[in-house]
Design a protein around this motif. Structure first.
Motif, PDB file in Angstrom:
ATOM      1  N   ALA A   1      77.932  94.592  93.001  1.00  0.00           N
ATOM      2  CA  ALA A   1      77.801  94.027  94.337  1.00  0.00           C
ATOM      3  C   ALA A   1      77.654  95.169  95.333  1.00  0.00           C
ATOM      4  CB  ALA A   1      79.022  93.173  94.685  1.00  0.00           C
ATOM      5  N   VAL A   2      76.644  95.087  96.189  1.00  0.00           N
ATOM      6  CA  VAL A   2      76.391  96.143  97.173  1.00  0.00           C
ATOM      7  C   VAL A   2      76.202  95.509  98.538  1.00  0.00           C
ATOM      8  CG1 VAL A   2      74.922  98.063  97.862  1.00  0.00           C
ATOM      9  CG2 VAL A   2      75.285  97.596  95.449  1.00  0.00           C
ATOM     10  N   ILE A   3      77.036  95.912  99.485  1.00  0.00           N
ATOM     11  CA  ILE A   3      76.940  95.440 100.870  1.00  0.00           C
ATOM     12  C   ILE A   3      76.650  96.645 101.741  1.00  0.00           C
ATOM     13  CG2 ILE A   3      78.193  94.364 102.774  1.00  0.00           C
ATOM     14  CD1 ILE A   3      79.895  93.005 100.459  1.00  0.00           C
ATOM     15  N   VAL A   4      75.595  96.565 102.550  1.00  0.00           N
ATOM     16  CA  VAL A   4      75.149  97.703 103.348  1.00  0.00           C
ATOM     17  C   VAL A   4      75.094  97.305 104.819  1.00  0.00           C
ATOM     18  CG1 VAL A   4      73.316  99.394 103.738  1.00  0.00           C
ATOM     19  CG2 VAL A   4      73.746  98.537 101.421  1.00  0.00           C
ATOM     20  N   VAL A   5      75.717  98.124 105.662  1.00  0.00           N
ATOM     21  CA  VAL A   5      75.651  97.940 107.117  1.00  0.00           C
ATOM     22  C   VAL A   5      74.983  99.179 107.699  1.00  0.00           C
ATOM     23  CG1 VAL A   5      76.955  97.557 109.250  1.00  0.00           C
ATOM     24  CG2 VAL A   5      77.771  96.580 107.089  1.00  0.00           C
ATOM     25  N   GLU A   6      73.900  98.964 108.460  1.00  0.00           N
ATOM     26  CA  GLU A   6      73.129 100.081 109.017  1.00  0.00           C
ATOM     27  C   GLU A   6      73.006  99.938 110.530  1.00  0.00           C
ATOM     28  OE1 GLU A   6      69.921 101.322 105.719  1.00  0.00           O
ATOM     29  OE2 GLU A   6      69.700  99.255 106.401  1.00  0.00           O
TER      30      GLU A   6
ATOM     31  N   PHE B   1      73.946  90.936  95.000  1.00  0.00           N
ATOM     32  CA  PHE B   1      74.876  90.746  93.890  1.00  0.00           C
ATOM     33  C   PHE B   1      74.027  90.672  92.628  1.00  0.00           C
ATOM     34  CE2 PHE B   1      76.488  89.024  97.784  1.00  0.00           C
ATOM     35  CZ  PHE B   1      77.776  89.536  97.862  1.00  0.00           C
ATOM     36  N   ALA B   2      74.059  91.726  91.818  1.00  0.00           N
ATOM     37  CA  ALA B   2      73.074  91.913  90.761  1.00  0.00           C
ATOM     38  C   ALA B   2      73.707  91.873  89.382  1.00  0.00           C
ATOM     39  CB  ALA B   2      72.358  93.242  90.964  1.00  0.00           C
TER      40      ALA B   2
ATOM     41  N   ARG C   1      75.470 109.407 109.352  1.00  0.00           N
ATOM     42  CA  ARG C   1      76.873 109.460 108.934  1.00  0.00           C
ATOM     43  C   ARG C   1      77.062 108.332 107.929  1.00  0.00           C
ATOM     44  NH1 ARG C   1      81.644 111.574 110.704  1.00  0.00           N
ATOM     45  NH2 ARG C   1      80.742 112.294 112.646  1.00  0.00           N
ATOM     46  N   LEU C   2      77.369 108.691 106.697  1.00  0.00           N
ATOM     47  CA  LEU C   2      77.471 107.736 105.597  1.00  0.00           C
ATOM     48  C   LEU C   2      78.918 107.599 105.148  1.00  0.00           C
ATOM     49  CD1 LEU C   2      76.104 106.060 103.250  1.00  0.00           C
ATOM     50  CD2 LEU C   2      76.065 108.217 101.969  1.00  0.00           C
ATOM     51  N   HIS C   3      79.356 106.358 105.024  1.00  0.00           N
ATOM     52  CA  HIS C   3      80.696 106.107 104.493  1.00  0.00           C
ATOM     53  C   HIS C   3      80.600 105.043 103.405  1.00  0.00           C
ATOM     54  CE1 HIS C   3      85.007 105.789 104.205  1.00  0.00           C
ATOM     55  NE2 HIS C   3      84.917 104.481 104.363  1.00  0.00           N
ATOM     56  N   ARG C   4      81.221 105.313 102.268  1.00  0.00           N
ATOM     57  CA  ARG C   4      81.215 104.384 101.146  1.00  0.00           C
ATOM     58  C   ARG C   4      82.645 104.045 100.739  1.00  0.00           C
ATOM     59  NH1 ARG C   4      76.629 107.641  97.620  1.00  0.00           N
ATOM     60  NH2 ARG C   4      75.032 106.045  97.672  1.00  0.00           N
ATOM     61  N   GLU C   5      82.858 102.772 100.427  1.00  0.00           N
ATOM     62  CA  GLU C   5      84.135 102.349  99.858  1.00  0.00           C
ATOM     63  C   GLU C   5      83.858 101.469  98.658  1.00  0.00           C
ATOM     64  OE1 GLU C   5      87.079 100.738 102.419  1.00  0.00           O
ATOM     65  OE2 GLU C   5      86.832 102.280 103.968  1.00  0.00           O
ATOM     66  N   ALA C   6      84.668 101.629  97.628  1.00  0.00           N
ATOM     67  CA  ALA C   6      84.510 100.813  96.429  1.00  0.00           C
ATOM     68  C   ALA C   6      84.831  99.363  96.724  1.00  0.00           C
ATOM     69  CB  ALA C   6      85.415 101.337  95.317  1.00  0.00           C
ATOM     70  N   LEU C   7      84.074  98.469  96.116  1.00  0.00           N
ATOM     71  CA  LEU C   7      84.304  97.031  96.251  1.00  0.00           C
ATOM     72  C   LEU C   7      84.900  96.540  94.941  1.00  0.00           C
ATOM     73  CD1 LEU C   7      81.769  94.443  97.666  1.00  0.00           C
ATOM     74  CD2 LEU C   7      83.062  93.971  95.601  1.00  0.00           C
TER      75      LEU C   7
ATOM     76  N   ASN D   1      81.264  96.593  89.231  1.00  0.00           N
ATOM     77  CA  ASN D   1      80.952  97.716  90.105  1.00  0.00           C
ATOM     78  C   ASN D   1      80.597  97.182  91.478  1.00  0.00           C
ATOM     79  OD1 ASN D   1      80.574 100.035  87.951  1.00  0.00           O
ATOM     80  ND2 ASN D   1      79.472  98.251  87.193  1.00  0.00           N
ATOM     81  N   GLY D   2      80.871  97.956  92.487  1.00  0.00           N
ATOM     82  CA  GLY D   2      80.471  97.520  93.818  1.00  0.00           C
ATOM     83  C   GLY D   2      80.854  98.532  94.865  1.00  0.00           C
ATOM     84  N   GLU D   3      80.176  98.430  95.995  1.00  0.00           N
ATOM     85  CA  GLU D   3      80.514  99.283  97.122  1.00  0.00           C
ATOM     86  C   GLU D   3      80.115  98.613  98.421  1.00  0.00           C
ATOM     87  OE1 GLU D   3      78.517 103.047  97.018  1.00  0.00           O
ATOM     88  OE2 GLU D   3      76.644 102.245  97.801  1.00  0.00           O
TER      89      GLU D   3
END
Length: 296
Positions: A37-42, A59-60, A267-273, A280-282
């Motif tokens: 699962a990948v959620i992206v805010v830009e 969600f793949a 500025r990139l910030h990643r957190e595990a989901l 897997n997810g972020e």
């Protein structure tokens, strides 16, 4: 393509892409699936066009022997950065290499997806992808909206699914906009004038503007990276946490620049989901600022 490495002040975090593959090898009666699962805010600030903001969610599922990273590349959701202190091609940062067979990816319909921030709710719009390439099929969620709906330096709650046992919420803290990343030669009107052999950058180690109170602490450091156009080069300057307050400094050789073009500072910030049913997810926040440059 031009690429280079250069000397940076020491910073703490290393970059990488962790993937987890489930299942055994060939010979299984049924193919083993890896879920992600990948959620992206830009957010993007442009000196001429103002701001834009967008959120997306995917969600793949992909079958063995392909990995989560393979799936993200196939659906255009991968973000492969050069290692800290180096540059690489933007074109290489996403997409499946020409000599590699793309996996078939199923994008799962999980029901409603929304982002809640500061009491406001942004509902993502589901869109059915046509399976015209026999590579991707399913639903992608996205929404372009105004800046106030997707603010910086705020806590996000992502609601996923209809009420019931399969629904879940995840939380993450968004970083600040990269407006506090100072660039030598900034004329104050949206243009960087590069006159030295290198372009110097500096930013507060704690993510603040360097004068106000520190930004909220996060589990992982923010990554500062720069896209250079028209060269099509992406360079990772460093992270936003060098063990305390103070400025982190880095520089890029001016030889990477054309006579005129655009610098986009991210500025990139990643957190595990972490959620039941998703291996897997972020949640990925990628906030950017675009500036013109001229080289003299």
């Amino acid at each position: 393509m031009r690429a280079c490495a250069w000397l940076l002040l020491p910073v703490s975090a290393a970059l990488g892409c962790a993937t987890t593959v489930s299942g055994s090898g060939p010979g299984d009666a049924e193919p083993t699936l890896t879920t992600s699962a990948v959620i992206v805010v830009e957010r993007m600030a442009n000196a001429t066009d103002g701001y834009r903001a967008e959120a997306s969610a995917r969600f793949a599922r992909v079958a063995w022997p392909y990995t989560t990273h393979d799936a993200l590349q196939a659906i255009g959701a991968a973000l492969d950065l050069p290692i800290q202190g180096e540059c690489g091609s933007i074109a290489h940062a996403a997409g499946v290499p020409a000599d590699q067979r793309a996996p078939f990816v199923e994008l799962v319909d999980v029901g409603p997806v929304s982002l809640e921030v500061n009491g406001g709710l942004t509902r993502l719009v589901p869109r059915q992808l046509p399976d015209v390439t026999d590579v991707v099929s399913g639903v992608v969620y996205a929404r372009a909206t105004d800046l106030t709906s997707l603010p910086a330096s705020s806590r996000y709650v992502v609601h996923i699914g209809r009420p019931g046992p399969e629904a879940f919420d995840v939380q993450a803290l968004a970083p600040a906009d990269p407006g506090n990343v100072r660039i030598a030669g900034d004329d104050g009107h949206g243009t960087v004038v590069a006159t030295a052999p290198s372009v110097a950058f500096a930013w507060a180690a704690d993510g603040s503007d360097g004068t106000s109170a520190s930004a909220p602490q996060r589990d992982q450091a923010d990554i500062i990276y720069v896209d250079i156009h028209p060269a099509g080069v992406r360079c990772v300057l460093g992270d936003g946490a060098s063990g305390g307050a103070g400025l982190v400094r880095a520089s890029l050789p001016a030889s990477l620049l054309d006579n005129a073009g655009t610098l986009i500072v991210h500025r990139l910030h990643r957190e595990a989901l972490h959620a039941q049913g998703w291996e897997n997810g972020e949640i990925r926040f990628d906030f950017a600022r675009s500036m013109a440059y001229v080289r003299r």
